[in-house]
Structures are given as structure tokens and as C-alpha cells.
Design a protein around this motif. Structure first.
Motif, PDB file in Angstrom:
ATOM      1  N   ASN A 558       3.601  23.765  14.722  1.00  0.00           N
ATOM      2  CA  ASN A 558       2.675  22.649  14.572  1.00  0.00           C
ATOM      3  C   ASN A 558       1.916  22.801  13.138  1.00  0.00           C
ATOM      4  O   ASN A 558       1.301  23.566  12.887  1.00  0.00           O
ATOM      5  N   MET A 559       2.467  21.812  12.124  1.00  0.00           N
ATOM      6  CA  MET A 559       1.992  22.138  11.048  1.00  0.00           C
ATOM      7  C   MET A 559       0.556  21.528  10.831  1.00  0.00           C
ATOM      8  O   MET A 559       0.025  21.932   9.958  1.00  0.00           O
ATOM      9  N   ASP A 560       0.353  20.831  11.734  1.00  0.00           N
ATOM     10  CA  ASP A 560      -1.334  20.498  11.486  1.00  0.00           C
ATOM     11  C   ASP A 560      -2.068  21.505  11.781  1.00  0.00           C
ATOM     12  O   ASP A 560      -3.089  21.886  10.968  1.00  0.00           O
ATOM     13  N   LYS A 561      -1.772  22.445  12.814  1.00  0.00           N
ATOM     14  CA  LYS A 561      -2.537  23.568  13.037  1.00  0.00           C
ATOM     15  C   LYS A 561      -2.281  24.625  11.539  1.00  0.00           C
ATOM     16  O   LYS A 561      -3.316  25.363  11.308  1.00  0.00           O
ATOM     17  N   VAL A 562      -0.977  24.817  11.153  1.00  0.00           N
ATOM     18  CA  VAL A 562      -0.948  25.664  10.062  1.00  0.00           C
ATOM     19  C   VAL A 562      -1.704  25.300   8.937  1.00  0.00           C
ATOM     20  O   VAL A 562      -2.458  25.904   8.180  1.00  0.00           O
ATOM     21  N   ILE A 563      -1.719  23.855   8.567  1.00  0.00           N
ATOM     22  CA  ILE A 563      -2.318  23.356   7.263  1.00  0.00           C
ATOM     23  C   ILE A 563      -3.936  23.468   7.801  1.00  0.00           C
ATOM     24  O   ILE A 563      -4.601  23.700   6.593  1.00  0.00           O
ATOM     25  N   ASP A 564      -4.508  23.308   8.775  1.00  0.00           N
ATOM     26  CA  ASP A 564      -5.881  23.443   8.993  1.00  0.00           C
ATOM     27  C   ASP A 564      -6.403  24.980   8.879  1.00  0.00           C
ATOM     28  O   ASP A 564      -7.327  25.020   8.312  1.00  0.00           O
ATOM     29  N   ASP A 583      10.500  23.431   1.031  1.00  0.00           N
ATOM     30  CA  ASP A 583       9.803  23.454   2.208  1.00  0.00           C
ATOM     31  C   ASP A 583       8.525  24.045   1.769  1.00  0.00           C
ATOM     32  O   ASP A 583       8.372  25.028   1.084  1.00  0.00           O
ATOM     33  N   MET A 584       7.327  23.466   1.859  1.00  0.00           N
ATOM     34  CA  MET A 584       7.020  22.528   2.911  1.00  0.00           C
ATOM     35  C   MET A 584       7.293  21.148   2.453  1.00  0.00           C
ATOM     36  O   MET A 584       7.211  20.692   1.478  1.00  0.00           O
ATOM     37  N   ASP A 585       7.577  20.327   3.644  1.00  0.00           N
ATOM     38  CA  ASP A 585       8.095  18.969   3.298  1.00  0.00           C
ATOM     39  C   ASP A 585       7.070  18.169   2.586  1.00  0.00           C
ATOM     40  O   ASP A 585       6.009  18.255   2.863  1.00  0.00           O
ATOM     41  N   TRP A 586       7.566  17.373   1.580  1.00  0.00           N
ATOM     42  CA  TRP A 586       6.735  16.379   0.996  1.00  0.00           C
ATOM     43  C   TRP A 586       5.885  15.381   1.595  1.00  0.00           C
ATOM     44  O   TRP A 586       4.820  15.036   1.573  1.00  0.00           O
ATOM     45  N   ARG A 587       6.409  15.111   2.863  1.00  0.00           N
ATOM     46  CA  ARG A 587       5.576  14.131   3.593  1.00  0.00           C
ATOM     47  C   ARG A 587       4.243  14.761   4.329  1.00  0.00           C
ATOM     48  O   ARG A 587       3.446  14.080   4.563  1.00  0.00           O
ATOM     49  N   LEU A 588       3.883  16.111   4.141  1.00  0.00           N
ATOM     50  CA  LEU A 588       2.818  16.809   4.402  1.00  0.00           C
ATOM     51  C   LEU A 588       1.919  16.908   3.482  1.00  0.00           C
ATOM     52  O   LEU A 588       0.786  17.332   3.879  1.00  0.00           O
ATOM     53  N   TRP A 589       2.305  17.057   2.255  1.00  0.00           N
ATOM     54  CA  TRP A 589       1.362  17.475   1.253  1.00  0.00           C
ATOM     55  C   TRP A 589       0.275  16.641   0.992  1.00  0.00           C
ATOM     56  O   TRP A 589      -0.762  17.308   0.597  1.00  0.00           O
ATOM     57  N   LYS A 590       0.358  15.352   1.045  1.00  0.00           N
ATOM     58  CA  LYS A 590      -0.738  14.477   0.707  1.00  0.00           C
ATOM     59  C   LYS A 590      -2.108  14.783   1.781  1.00  0.00           C
ATOM     60  O   LYS A 590      -3.090  15.076   1.516  1.00  0.00           O
ATOM     61  N   ALA A 592      -2.245  17.607   3.324  1.00  0.00           N
ATOM     62  CA  ALA A 592      -2.857  19.068   2.990  1.00  0.00           C
ATOM     63  C   ALA A 592      -3.881  18.972   1.887  1.00  0.00           C
ATOM     64  O   ALA A 592      -4.900  19.728   1.421  1.00  0.00           O
ATOM     65  N   ARG A 593      -3.334  18.321   0.929  1.00  0.00           N
ATOM     66  CA  ARG A 593      -4.096  17.929  -0.177  1.00  0.00           C
ATOM     67  C   ARG A 593      -5.758  17.845   0.063  1.00  0.00           C
ATOM     68  O   ARG A 593      -6.446  18.094  -0.511  1.00  0.00           O
ATOM     69  N   ASP A 594      -5.742  16.470   0.857  1.00  0.00           N
ATOM     70  CA  ASP A 594      -6.740  16.115   1.079  1.00  0.00           C
ATOM     71  C   ASP A 594      -7.809  16.825   1.952  1.00  0.00           C
ATOM     72  O   ASP A 594      -8.947  16.891   1.762  1.00  0.00           O
ATOM     73  N   LYS A 595      -7.134  17.911   2.555  1.00  0.00           N
ATOM     74  CA  LYS A 595      -7.746  18.758   3.370  1.00  0.00           C
ATOM     75  C   LYS A 595      -8.326  20.146   2.423  1.00  0.00           C
ATOM     76  O   LYS A 595      -9.006  21.141   2.771  1.00  0.00           O
ATOM     77  N   GLY A 596      -7.813  19.942   1.228  1.00  0.00           N
ATOM     78  CA  GLY A 596      -8.288  21.128   0.135  1.00  0.00           C
ATOM     79  C   GLY A 596      -7.320  22.178  -0.042  1.00  0.00           C
ATOM     80  O   GLY A 596      -7.607  23.199  -0.495  1.00  0.00           O
ATOM     81  N   LYS A 623       6.400  13.788  -5.109  1.00  0.00           N
ATOM     82  CA  LYS A 623       6.581  12.880  -3.785  1.00  0.00           C
ATOM     83  C   LYS A 623       5.287  12.967  -2.870  1.00  0.00           C
ATOM     84  O   LYS A 623       5.005  12.275  -1.955  1.00  0.00           O
ATOM     85  N   GLY A 624       4.903  14.273  -2.843  1.00  0.00           N
ATOM     86  CA  GLY A 624       3.665  14.623  -2.057  1.00  0.00           C
ATOM     87  C   GLY A 624       2.397  14.311  -2.701  1.00  0.00           C
ATOM     88  O   GLY A 624       1.455  14.638  -2.255  1.00  0.00           O
ATOM     89  N   TRP A 625       2.509  13.390  -3.861  1.00  0.00           N
ATOM     90  CA  TRP A 625       1.121  13.062  -4.347  1.00  0.00           C
ATOM     91  C   TRP A 625       0.332  14.025  -5.020  1.00  0.00           C
ATOM     92  O   TRP A 625      -0.879  13.938  -5.002  1.00  0.00           O
ATOM     93  N   LEU A 626       0.897  15.100  -5.459  1.00  0.00           N
ATOM     94  CA  LEU A 626       0.240  16.291  -5.706  1.00  0.00           C
ATOM     95  C   LEU A 626      -0.045  16.158  -7.249  1.00  0.00           C
ATOM     96  O   LEU A 626       0.771  15.703  -8.038  1.00  0.00           O
ATOM     97  N   ARG A 627      -1.172  16.569  -7.560  1.00  0.00           N
ATOM     98  CA  ARG A 627      -1.752  16.439  -9.164  1.00  0.00           C
ATOM     99  C   ARG A 627      -1.812  17.865  -9.554  1.00  0.00           C
ATOM    100  O   ARG A 627      -1.599  18.798  -9.033  1.00  0.00           O
ATOM    101  N   LYS A 628      -1.870  17.852 -10.841  1.00  0.00           N
ATOM    102  CA  LYS A 628      -1.821  19.293 -11.633  1.00  0.00           C
ATOM    103  C   LYS A 628      -2.970  20.153 -10.899  1.00  0.00           C
ATOM    104  O   LYS A 628      -2.491  21.408 -10.742  1.00  0.00           O
TER     105      LYS A 628
END
Length: 654
Positions: A558-564, A583-590, A592-596, A623-628
Motif C-alpha cells: 500500500n504505497m499510500d501508507k508508505v508515502i504517509d 522505482d518509485m513509479d513516476w505516477r506517485l511522486w506528485k 508524495a511531493r505535495d505531502k512533503g 515525469k513526477g513533477w519534481l523540482r530541484k
DNA sequence: GCCGTTTTCGGCCCGACTGTTTTCAGTCG
């Protein structure tokens, strides 16, 4: 476990002004290392093949690996096949030219190459063939090797299937499973049949796709080939490859020229074309040697931007753009962006009536755009980088001028998670450090395997302390570069770590990774990861889902729990840039980023050349919208050390 | 088949897991 998905290395994608320097450095080092006592030398061959017939290193590596596999199928002494595999690995990691080593009779002095294998390599290099290998291949049909691709089918089972039932390819294996002829064999049962069928289905679902990292070389070679043609004005790769997708089905190239037919004729003559599927006037399709389908379209130079935008996609992004164009009274296609005016057309159209609107031909005027940026601007949007064109919020962001400045590989200042010969890497600590410095990195984190990874020669506690001491001594010689002492610590059952806290706290950082026993259910796996991340000394979570692209799906987690959990504990999450993982997949990074959650882009390098994998990781981060600012290893040395120290303090109080 | 030596041959990558079997073989990492 080292993965050698990208054989032969990369060309300009990973080129660097100091690349030659690295090679020379490694070459010199190897020369110094290779023992060349007269007693250990094989007979010096008199003649090396002419360049046209030259057997390259990769061929030698694949022949040695082929022999190892065939010996396994034969049921020979497993240590014999292992010796061939070791030799393949040794040859693969040689910095020197293989034919030079052979010509100078210095092959057998290399550790892992004894008399027997040394002679076989010499024979292959000097004559262009190896009868021993040719004879071995005759013992089994070539298609039998396919069976080894099916999870759960190894050499012993493949041999039984072939000898007992005459099964020699995947189709006949599937048929036998469905007819329940497998379950009656000794050592097999109904569950085996079920698992093999599942494995075949998985294998087939992957067969039509290619990993991004496996295509970089061919894309660059084809681009280089097309650019040599003087009648081609512009050329660019488009499609999912340009969008940086981790998996690509086919390649699309767009070019402009005043003589399209000549370009088409030139394209189909590309040396690596194995079959011409279509050879048209403005579009051709070929199958390349690696089995990938490749399209080239030629458009007039003034339509370049529209075609590039259209064929870059994604389909979903294009649909959203077209809908936006329609809403603005425009029309967008691969041929242009047009302003559509029905009012003007009504004044001029003949035979129009309200009952017969079909007769009305809309008046269209082309909005001239020389770049994709101009097309987006004409639609009232900021430029959207190709990696974001997935219709996942990028159009809304562009409308508000909120497209972030995405991380670029030049932003990366160092990497963590690299292996050395101390565990299963193929380059020494010294070679890794030198290569990192020559690439302009300020720091390199060494994270060899921990003791439970027996297969990877994982380090015992004593060896970890010894490596820390060695790194400390090496660091004394540099002012602007630093090696960091880390470990890739196995996460054991119930989230327990492979080393005690008393050792972990002495390291600069800890990558916690799951390598074994992830066949449990989602809850078990998730809890193991969370427990590990909650350990105060775990700095980052390594390759969180364990996927191997086109080989193995992610384990249930459960990646939601892992990200939390990462957000809560401050544990960083790795973006493992190994081309097989990403891995971790690009679809999850945005999210994760928004959660800090902070990202660490790691090459998981097992050879000094693989440090450059981080550049593929940057693609995925984009692809995961990550910034520097979202990527820890964009921090310069001083700040990253500070971050590790602050993090250590915070976590101790967790 | 390689290595290191006890120089003529024994040891080499261990353990979890699965499915089969009834104590173990094969696969995988």
C-alpha cells in the motif's frame, strides 16, 4: 543484484567531456592490476581477426553466458556454469580492449579467467567462432531457452519438460499445461501448472514492450544516422520515448525535408533495419534488430512544430488540447492550428440553407507556429515539457502559468546507493570515486549489501566497519569531494533490520530495502516497510515496490501508507534509477511531493559506468513533477552533510 | 572451470520459499 539491462553502455546520452579521461584512468589501472607472469600466460596467438570480422566484447560476454546457461540445462556441475558466468562478468567489466589482452597473452592472468576459459576466449577472438559453443547449442533447440524466461521454470525443470514431454517452446508448454500433462511429472503438481500458465501470461503481456533504458542507444544511433542526410532539415524523436515513459511500445521519429521520398529511401537503409514493414512516400515503418517497430514521418518544414506536438502525444494530452482549441474557435491537428470562422464562411458559401448545413465549408486560417511553445501560447498556455504531457493536470497548470521548473540532470550534485566489489559491484571503491569526481559530482554514497544478501556477498558487521575506516582514510585526500559511508540494509521479517542500531548509527546514512520474502500479502509487506522506515537510523527507503520492468510486477504494497509514513517520519524515498527498476513509479511522486516527501535519485550502480543511470532517474523525476528543491541530491556537499546530520538528530527523537 | 594451496584436489553462494513430498528439489534473490 546487478542488472545488465543496458549492454554496451550508453553513447551520447551519458557522454561527458571527461568520459575519455575515465576510460583512460580505468585502463591504466587495469593494466597495473593485471598479473602477467609468464607461467600464467596463454599461448600468444599469431593473428587477430581483421577489423571487419572482429568479435567484440559483448559477443564474447553473450557467448560465455550462453555456455553457462546450456551447461545448466545439461545438468553439468553448477560450479562449472558459474565459472562461465563469472568470466562473462569479468570480461564485461574490463576497461581494456579484449583483443589487445589476447594479442599480448595477458588474458589468463586475470582473476576469474583460467586456462580453459582463457583458451576459449582466445579462440573466439582469433578465429571468430567457438566450436565448443556451437556443439553445445546443437544439444538443445534454441527455443528451449525461452522457457527459462517463465518465472518458476529453471534449467532443471526445462530439461525435464524437454526430455519427458518434448516441450521445446512456450507455445507447447502452454498446451501441455492446459492438457494437464505437466502435473503428472515427478516434482510437478497442479499448482505448478497453474503458476506456469500465469507466468506465460505475464511473459506475453510484456513481450511487445521495451524498457526506456534499452532504447537510448538505438534512438541516438538512428538520430545520428538521419542527421547525416543533408536533405533532412529538422529531425526529432517523438512518441512515448520523448515523453520519457519507462516502457515504450514503438519509436516515432519526425523530420522535415523538401525531398521526402529520398528521405524514406535513406531511412529504410539504416543498417540496423531487420525488416521493412511499410515504405511510403512520407511515412515508413521498419522493424529494427532489437525487435522494436520504428516509424519515420516526413512533413514540410513549416509543419514541423504541429507534427512534433501531435506525434509526441500522449493521446490524452492531444485530445484535451484539441477540445481546448475547439472551445476557442480553433482546430488543432498534426497539420496545423487553425482559426475557424463560420461567420466568414456563411457570407461566401453557395447553396447553403438551414436545412442543409453540410454544404457549409468552414473557413480556416492557419495560425503560423514555428515551435511547440508558440502553439501552446496560441492556445493560451505556458509551454508544457514533453514529460508532463499525460493529461494529468498539466493543461490546467499551464493555463495558470504554474508549470514548475522541473529538475534537470545538471542539478544533481551527488548520489547515494552505489555498490562496489566489496559486495556485488564490479568496480572498486577507488574506481567508483574517481568516476564520480570525473563526472563532476561532489559526493558519492557507497551502500553495499548487508549480510543477509548472501547471493550478493553482503557485508558482515566487521566488513562494514572496515569499509567505513577505508572511506574515512580516502576522504582525507580530497577537499571538494567526499565519499559517504552507507549500507543497503535488508529489511527482514516483520520489518526488522539486518544490522543493529549500534552499527547503523555509525554510518552516514542507511538505505533500507526489501530483497527477499516479499511474497506476503499487502498488509505484511506494507507493515515491514513502515516498521523499517520508523527506525531512527533509516535515512531512505530503497526501490519501494521491488518491481523489475517487463520482468516482475511490484510486490503488493500500500504505497499510500508508505508515502504517509515517509511524510510523518521524514524518511526519504528513493527513485531507483536502475533502468530495470525506475522505482518509485513516476505516477506517485506528485502526491508524495505535495505531502512533503523528499526524493533521492539513486543509480544503484554496480559498475562505475552505471553511476550515470541517475540521468534516467531524472527523466522519471521530471515525469513526477519534481523540482530541484524536491530532490535531496540536488543539494551541494555541505548542505547534504548538514541535512544528514539534522535528519539524524530529528529521527533520534522520533 | 577457477582458485589457492595442505602443489593435487577440495571448496566454491546461503537461506527463504514453494510445491512437492513425507524429507527434499528447484527456483529465486
Amino acid at each position: 543484484m546487478p542488472y545488465r539491462a543496458i549492454k554496451g553502455g550508453f553513447s551520447s546520452f551519458f557522454s561527458h567531456k571527461k568520459k575519455a579521461k575515465i576510460n583512460n584512468m580505468a585502463k591504466k589501472k587495469k593494466e597495473n592490476q593485471s598479473p602477467t607472469s609468464a607461467a600464467s600466460q596463454v599461448e600468444v596467438p599469431k593473428k587477430i581477426l581483421s577489423p571487419a570480422k572482429k568479435v567484440d566484447k559483448q559477443t564474447v560476454v553473450s557467448v560465455l553466458e550462453g555456455i553457462a546457461t546450456l551447461l545448466e540445462l545439461k545438468g553439468e556441475n553448477p560450479f562449472k556454469s558459474r565459472a562461465y558466468r563469472t568470466a562473462a562478468r569479468v570480461i564485461d567489466s574490463l576497461a581494456e580492449e579484449l583483443d589487445e589482452l589476447v594479442a599480448q597473452g595477458r588474458l589468463k592472468g586475470i582473476k576469474g579467467i583460467g586456462e580453459g576459459i582463457g583458451e576459449k576466449i582466445t579462440q573466439l577472438i582469433t578465429t571468430g567462432s567457438l566450436p565448443y559453443y556451437e556443439e553445445l547449442k546443437k544439444e538443445f533447440p534454441a527455443s528451449l531457452l525461452e522457457l527459462l524466461e517463465i518465472p518458476g521454470v529453471g534449467p532443471k525443470r526445462a530439461k525435464i519438460l524437454y526430455e519427458e514431454l518434448g516441450i521445446k517452446d512456450i507455445d507447447s508448454l502452454e498446451k501441455a499445461c492446459k492438457e494437464h500433462r505437466i502435473a503428472v511429472l515427478a516434482g510437478f503438481g497442479p499448482k505448478s501448472e497453474e503458476n506456469i500458465l500465469l507466468g506465460i501470461s505475464q511473459y506475453r503481456s510484456f513481450a511487445a514492450y521495451h524498457r526506456y533504458g534499452d532504447l537510448i542507444n538505438i534512438v541516438e544511433e538512428l538520430l545520428g544516422y538521419l542527421k547525416k542526410n543533408p536533405s533532412i532539415i529538422h529531425v526529432h524523436v517523438a512518441g512515448s520515448f520523448r515523453r520519457g515513459k519507462e516502457i515504450v511500445k514503438d519509436l516515432d521519429f519526425i523530420c522535415t525535408s523538401g525531398t521526402p521520398q529520398a528521405v524514406m529511401d535513406y531511412f529504410v537503409r539504416f543498417p540496423q533495419v531487420s525488416r521493412i514493414v511499410n515504405h511510403g512516400e512520407t511515412k515508413s515503418t521498419v522493424l529494427l534488430e532489437k525487435g522494436i517497430s520504428c516509424d519515420l514521418r516526413v512533413v514540410p518544414d513549416e509543419d514541423y512544430a504541429y507534427a512534433l506536438l501531435h506525434f509526441t502525444g500522449s493521446k490524452e494530452h492531444n485530445v484535451a488540447l484539441r477540445q481546448r482549441a475547439i472551445a476557442q474557435g480553433k482546430k488543432l491537428s498534426e497539420w496545423g492550428l487553425f482559426r475557424v470562422s463560420r461567420a466568414q464562411e456563411r457570407e461566401t458559401a453557395e447553396g447553403e440553407s438551414e436545412d442543409n448545413p453540410k454544404l457549409v465549408q468552414p473557413f480556416e486560417s492557419k495560425i503560423p507556429c514555428r515551435s511547440e511553445k508558440e502553439i501552446y501560447a496560441a492556445l493560451g498556455l505556458a509551454y508544457i515539457p514533453p514529460e508532463l504531457r499525460e493529461n494529468m493536470g498539466e493543461i490546467e497548470a499551464a493555463e495558470k502559468n504554474e508549470i514548475p521548473r522541473l529538475v534537470e540532470w545538471e542539478d544533481i550534485r551527488g548520489v547515494f546507493h552505489c555498490h562496489t566489489t566489496e559486495s556485488d559491484g564490479r568496480s572498486s571503491l577507488e574506481e567508483m570515486a574517481k568516476a564520480a569526481m570525473d563526472m563532476g559530482l561532489e559526493y558519492l554514497g557507497i551502500a553495499d549489501h548487508s549480510k543477509s544478501s548472501f547471493q550478493a556477498n553482503g557485508l558482515s558487521e566487521e566488513r562494514v566497519y572496515a569499509q567505513m575506516e577505508k572511506i574515512k582514510n580516502m576522504n582525507a585526500q580530497w577537499k571538494n569531494f567526499r565519499l559517504l559511508s552507507g549500507i543497503e540494509c535488508d529489511i527482514l521479517k516483520e520489518g526488522k533490520l539486518d544490522f543493529p542500531d549500534s552499527l547503523l548509527k555509525e554510518l552516514d546514512y542507511v538505505v533500507a530495502s526489501l530483497h527477499a520474502g516479499f511474497s506476503g500479502d499487502e498488509e505484511d509487506n506494507t507493515q515491514r516497510l513502515i516498521k523499517a522506515m520508523e527506525n531512527p537510523y533509516v535515512t531512505m527507503l530503497g526501490h519501494p515496490t521491488g518491481r523489475l520492468l517487463l520482468v516482475r510486477k511490484p510486490y503488493p504494497v500500500n504505497m499510500d501508507k508508505v508515502i504517509d509514513c515517509a511524510a510523518r517520519t521524514g524518511c526519504w524515498i528513493e527513485l531507483n534509477a536502475q533502468p530495470m527498476r525506475l522505482d518509485m513509479d513516476w505516477r506517485l511522486w506528485k502526491t508524495a511531493r505535495d505531502k512533503g516527501v523528499k526524493c533521492v535519485i539513486n543509480p544503484d550502480a554496480h559498475h562505475f559506468k552505471e553511476i550515470a543511470f541517475f540521468k534516467i532517474g531524472v527523466n522519471i523525476a521530471r515525469k513526477g513533477w519534481l523540482r530541484k528543491e524536491d530532490v535531496i541530491n540536488c543539494l551541494p556537499l555541505k548542505e547534504v552533510i548538514q541535512a544528514l546530520q539534522i535528519k539524524g538528530r530529528k529521527k533520534k527523537g522520533f
